[in-house]
Design a protein around this motif. Structure first.
Motif, PDB file in Angstrom:
ATOM      1  N   ALA A  96       5.215  -9.231  58.613  1.00  0.00           N
ATOM      2  CA  ALA A  96       4.478 -10.209  59.414  1.00  0.00           C
ATOM      3  C   ALA A  96       3.009  -9.813  59.541  1.00  0.00           C
ATOM      4  CB  ALA A  96       5.111 -10.341  60.801  1.00  0.00           C
ATOM      5  N   THR A  97       2.763  -8.518  59.727  1.00  0.00           N
ATOM      6  CA  THR A  97       1.396  -8.035  59.863  1.00  0.00           C
ATOM      7  C   THR A  97       0.646  -8.113  58.542  1.00  0.00           C
ATOM      8  OG1 THR A  97       2.103  -6.553  61.644  1.00  0.00           O
ATOM      9  CG2 THR A  97      -0.036  -6.107  60.656  1.00  0.00           C
ATOM     10  N   ALA A  98       1.338  -7.861  57.435  1.00  0.00           N
ATOM     11  CA  ALA A  98       0.716  -7.984  56.110  1.00  0.00           C
ATOM     12  C   ALA A  98       0.236  -9.407  55.882  1.00  0.00           C
ATOM     13  CB  ALA A  98       1.708  -7.578  55.021  1.00  0.00           C
ATOM     14  N   ARG A  99       1.047 -10.377  56.306  1.00  0.00           N
ATOM     15  CA  ARG A  99       0.674 -11.783  56.138  1.00  0.00           C
ATOM     16  C   ARG A  99      -0.500 -12.157  57.023  1.00  0.00           C
ATOM     17  NH1 ARG A  99       6.169 -14.750  57.140  1.00  0.00           N
ATOM     18  NH2 ARG A  99       4.921 -16.638  56.817  1.00  0.00           N
ATOM     19  N   MET A 100      -0.564 -11.597  58.223  1.00  0.00           N
ATOM     20  CA  MET A 100      -1.623 -11.962  59.160  1.00  0.00           C
ATOM     21  C   MET A 100      -2.945 -11.254  58.867  1.00  0.00           C
ATOM     22  SD  MET A 100       0.280 -12.362  62.867  1.00  0.00           S
ATOM     23  CE  MET A 100       1.162 -10.810  62.845  1.00  0.00           C
ATOM     24  N   THR A 101      -2.875 -10.033  58.304  1.00  0.00           N
ATOM     25  CA  THR A 101      -4.091  -9.242  58.085  1.00  0.00           C
ATOM     26  C   THR A 101      -4.530  -9.199  56.632  1.00  0.00           C
ATOM     27  OG1 THR A 101      -2.877  -7.161  57.747  1.00  0.00           O
ATOM     28  CG2 THR A 101      -3.462  -7.751  60.038  1.00  0.00           C
ATOM     29  N   GLY A 102      -3.597  -9.462  55.696  1.00  0.00           N
ATOM     30  CA  GLY A 102      -3.924  -9.358  54.278  1.00  0.00           C
ATOM     31  C   GLY A 102      -4.051  -7.929  53.787  1.00  0.00           C
ATOM     32  N   LYS A 103      -3.509  -6.955  54.533  1.00  0.00           N
ATOM     33  CA  LYS A 103      -3.641  -5.544  54.160  1.00  0.00           C
ATOM     34  C   LYS A 103      -2.395  -5.065  53.421  1.00  0.00           C
ATOM     35  CE  LYS A 103      -6.917  -4.309  57.785  1.00  0.00           C
ATOM     36  NZ  LYS A 103      -7.215  -3.420  58.934  1.00  0.00           N
ATOM     37  N   ARG A 104      -2.622  -4.510  52.234  1.00  0.00           N
ATOM     38  CA  ARG A 104      -1.526  -4.079  51.368  1.00  0.00           C
ATOM     39  C   ARG A 104      -0.711  -2.944  51.968  1.00  0.00           C
ATOM     40  NH1 ARG A 104      -0.005  -5.011  46.347  1.00  0.00           N
ATOM     41  NH2 ARG A 104      -1.811  -6.353  45.981  1.00  0.00           N
ATOM     42  N   LYS A 105      -1.342  -2.105  52.792  1.00  0.00           N
ATOM     43  CA  LYS A 105      -0.605  -0.962  53.340  1.00  0.00           C
ATOM     44  C   LYS A 105       0.595  -1.422  54.152  1.00  0.00           C
ATOM     45  CE  LYS A 105      -3.181  -0.257  57.690  1.00  0.00           C
ATOM     46  NZ  LYS A 105      -3.884   0.767  58.507  1.00  0.00           N
ATOM     47  N   TYR A 106       0.485  -2.561  54.837  1.00  0.00           N
ATOM     48  CA  TYR A 106       1.608  -3.069  55.621  1.00  0.00           C
ATOM     49  C   TYR A 106       2.697  -3.631  54.716  1.00  0.00           C
ATOM     50  CZ  TYR A 106      -1.372  -2.616  59.744  1.00  0.00           C
ATOM     51  OH  TYR A 106      -2.170  -2.114  60.758  1.00  0.00           O
ATOM     52  N   LEU A 107       2.300  -4.277  53.631  1.00  0.00           N
ATOM     53  CA  LEU A 107       3.283  -4.784  52.674  1.00  0.00           C
ATOM     54  C   LEU A 107       4.066  -3.638  52.048  1.00  0.00           C
ATOM     55  CD1 LEU A 107       4.527  -7.071  50.977  1.00  0.00           C
ATOM     56  CD2 LEU A 107       2.595  -6.831  49.401  1.00  0.00           C
ATOM     57  N   LYS A 108       3.366  -2.595  51.662  1.00  0.00           N
ATOM     58  CA  LYS A 108       4.005  -1.425  51.039  1.00  0.00           C
ATOM     59  C   LYS A 108       4.981  -0.762  52.008  1.00  0.00           C
ATOM     60  CE  LYS A 108       2.887   2.922  48.682  1.00  0.00           C
ATOM     61  NZ  LYS A 108       1.778   3.820  48.241  1.00  0.00           N
ATOM     62  N   GLU A 109       4.555  -0.604  53.242  1.00  0.00           N
ATOM     63  CA  GLU A 109       5.433   0.019  54.241  1.00  0.00           C
ATOM     64  C   GLU A 109       6.637  -0.864  54.540  1.00  0.00           C
ATOM     65  OE1 GLU A 109       6.275   3.199  57.096  1.00  0.00           O
ATOM     66  OE2 GLU A 109       5.172   2.971  55.221  1.00  0.00           O
ATOM     67  N   GLY A 110       6.436  -2.171  54.585  1.00  0.00           N
ATOM     68  CA  GLY A 110       7.554  -3.090  54.810  1.00  0.00           C
ATOM     69  C   GLY A 110       8.591  -2.997  53.711  1.00  0.00           C
ATOM     70  N   LYS A 111       8.134  -2.939  52.468  1.00  0.00           N
ATOM     71  CA  LYS A 111       9.058  -2.825  51.332  1.00  0.00           C
ATOM     72  C   LYS A 111       9.864  -1.534  51.413  1.00  0.00           C
ATOM     73  CE  LYS A 111       6.533  -5.541  47.874  1.00  0.00           C
ATOM     74  NZ  LYS A 111       5.796  -5.474  46.587  1.00  0.00           N
ATOM     75  N   ARG A 112       9.234  -0.475  51.875  1.00  0.00           N
ATOM     76  CA  ARG A 112       9.928   0.814  51.963  1.00  0.00           C
ATOM     77  C   ARG A 112      11.104   0.748  52.945  1.00  0.00           C
ATOM     78  NH1 ARG A 112       9.699   5.755  54.456  1.00  0.00           N
ATOM     79  NH2 ARG A 112       8.200   5.081  56.024  1.00  0.00           N
ATOM     80  N   HIS A 113      10.901   0.090  54.068  1.00  0.00           N
ATOM     81  CA  HIS A 113      11.993  -0.033  55.047  1.00  0.00           C
ATOM     82  C   HIS A 113      13.002  -1.095  54.606  1.00  0.00           C
ATOM     83  CE1 HIS A 113       9.912   2.678  57.684  1.00  0.00           C
ATOM     84  NE2 HIS A 113       8.833   1.914  57.691  1.00  0.00           N
ATOM     85  N   HIS A 114      12.535  -2.144  53.975  1.00  0.00           N
ATOM     86  CA  HIS A 114      13.412  -3.201  53.456  1.00  0.00           C
ATOM     87  C   HIS A 114      14.410  -2.638  52.462  1.00  0.00           C
ATOM     88  CE1 HIS A 114      13.542  -7.496  51.489  1.00  0.00           C
ATOM     89  NE2 HIS A 114      14.732  -7.059  51.838  1.00  0.00           N
ATOM     90  N   LYS A 115      13.987  -1.653  51.710  1.00  0.00           N
ATOM     91  CA  LYS A 115      14.844  -1.037  50.694  1.00  0.00           C
ATOM     92  C   LYS A 115      16.145  -0.514  51.298  1.00  0.00           C
ATOM     93  CE  LYS A 115      13.859   3.128  49.553  1.00  0.00           C
ATOM     94  NZ  LYS A 115      13.139   4.325  49.030  1.00  0.00           N
ATOM     95  N   PHE A 116      16.094   0.027  52.491  1.00  0.00           N
ATOM     96  CA  PHE A 116      17.296   0.552  53.144  1.00  0.00           C
ATOM     97  C   PHE A 116      18.284  -0.572  53.452  1.00  0.00           C
ATOM     98  CE2 PHE A 116      14.219   3.895  53.941  1.00  0.00           C
ATOM     99  CZ  PHE A 116      14.968   5.047  53.745  1.00  0.00           C
ATOM    100  N   LEU A 117      17.768  -1.718  53.900  1.00  0.00           N
ATOM    101  CA  LEU A 117      18.665  -2.841  54.188  1.00  0.00           C
ATOM    102  C   LEU A 117      19.342  -3.335  52.913  1.00  0.00           C
ATOM    103  CD1 LEU A 117      19.005  -4.105  57.088  1.00  0.00           C
ATOM    104  CD2 LEU A 117      16.951  -2.707  56.830  1.00  0.00           C
TER     105      LEU A 117
END
Length: 251
Positions: A96-117
């Motif tokens: 959600a933060t990646a979409r609102m800010t456009g910052k790749r670091k949030y997208l990368k971190e989101g993918k890392r946690h998504h991987k566990f699910l």
């Protein structure tokens, strides 16, 4: 945490991940725990901050917490069921933060946690049924980030249905809320109103009074105001541009 979500814990106004109320005050409690060297309880405080951030819509706070605390919290309490919720909340807040800010670091971190699910969910041998609807919602958020609009729409709808079938009211409410934010971005006013109304009803059923109040205010504002920037900020959505594009370019 439950008392804060239900709006009867004192000073917390239901808009952020702050564990303040008539039971405890966050900063003084953390200081006492750190002074005593009780790092396990420190991790517990931050785990519940994640939950508040996710379900109260304080996505930026949740995303920033994810960088520092998610891995540490899971290491301090390995094997606990709350680990699934923790990874889910971390990923959702980051997307959600990646979409609102456009910052790749949030997208990368989101993918890392998504991987566990993904590892724990339907596509794995473990097949944890509690992960299926959560992983579907995260997949919808990721598709929304990547501009895969048709796929995102279907996955948001599936996430709502999957959570409903398992009777997980708070996650069905959250899926509807995030679906509504996506519809707002797409300019789909009819679906936005339907999904947000559904979210309000489900949060009411769950007993989360601060969200009921806040989203009801949002629905009222959406019918009275044409200021997309204000409304988008309120719902946690990406703001549509004048040319019809969306601020979803990840830098």
């Amino acid at each position: 945490v439950v008392r804060i979500l239900r709006g009867n814990a004192g000073s917390n106004d239901g808009t952020g991940a702050i564990l303040n109320g008539d039971i405890m005050e966050q900063e003084s409690t953390l200081k006492k725990l750190l002074d005593s060297g009780d790092h396990f309880m420190v991790s517990c405080v931050h785990r519940y901050r994640f939950i508040l951030a996710c379900y109260l819509g304080d996505y930026k706070t949740g995303a920033d917490l994810a960088f520092q605390w998610t891995d540490l919290c899971t290491k301090k309490a390995p094997g606990q069921p709350i680990t699934v919720t923790l990874r889910f909340c971390s990923a959702l807040c980051c997307y959600a933060t990646a979409r609102m800010t456009g910052k790749r670091k949030y997208l990368k971190e989101g993918k890392r946690h998504h991987k566990f699910l993904r590892l724990w969910g339907e596509r794995s041998k473990a097949h944890n049924p509690n992960c299926v609807h959560s992983e579907m919602l995260l997949s919808a958020e990721l598709d929304a980030v990547n501009g895969k609009n048709r796929s995102a729409y279907k996955k948001y709808e599936s996430a709502v249905l999957l959570a409903g079938r398992r009777g997980i009211v708070h996650d069905q409410a959250l899926a509807n809320e995030r679906f509504a934010a996506y519809c707002f971005e797409q300019g789909d006013e009819v679906e936005f109103n339907f999904r947000m109304t559904s979210a309000v009803q489900l949060y009411q059923e769950w007993g989360c009074i601060p969200k009921v109040t806040r989203l009801t205010q949002l629905l009222k504002a959406s019918r009275q105001s044409k200021d997309k920037e204000i409304l988008g900020s309120f719902v946690g959505a990406v703001i549509p541009l004048a040319d019809g594009g969306i601020h979803d370019n990840i830098e």
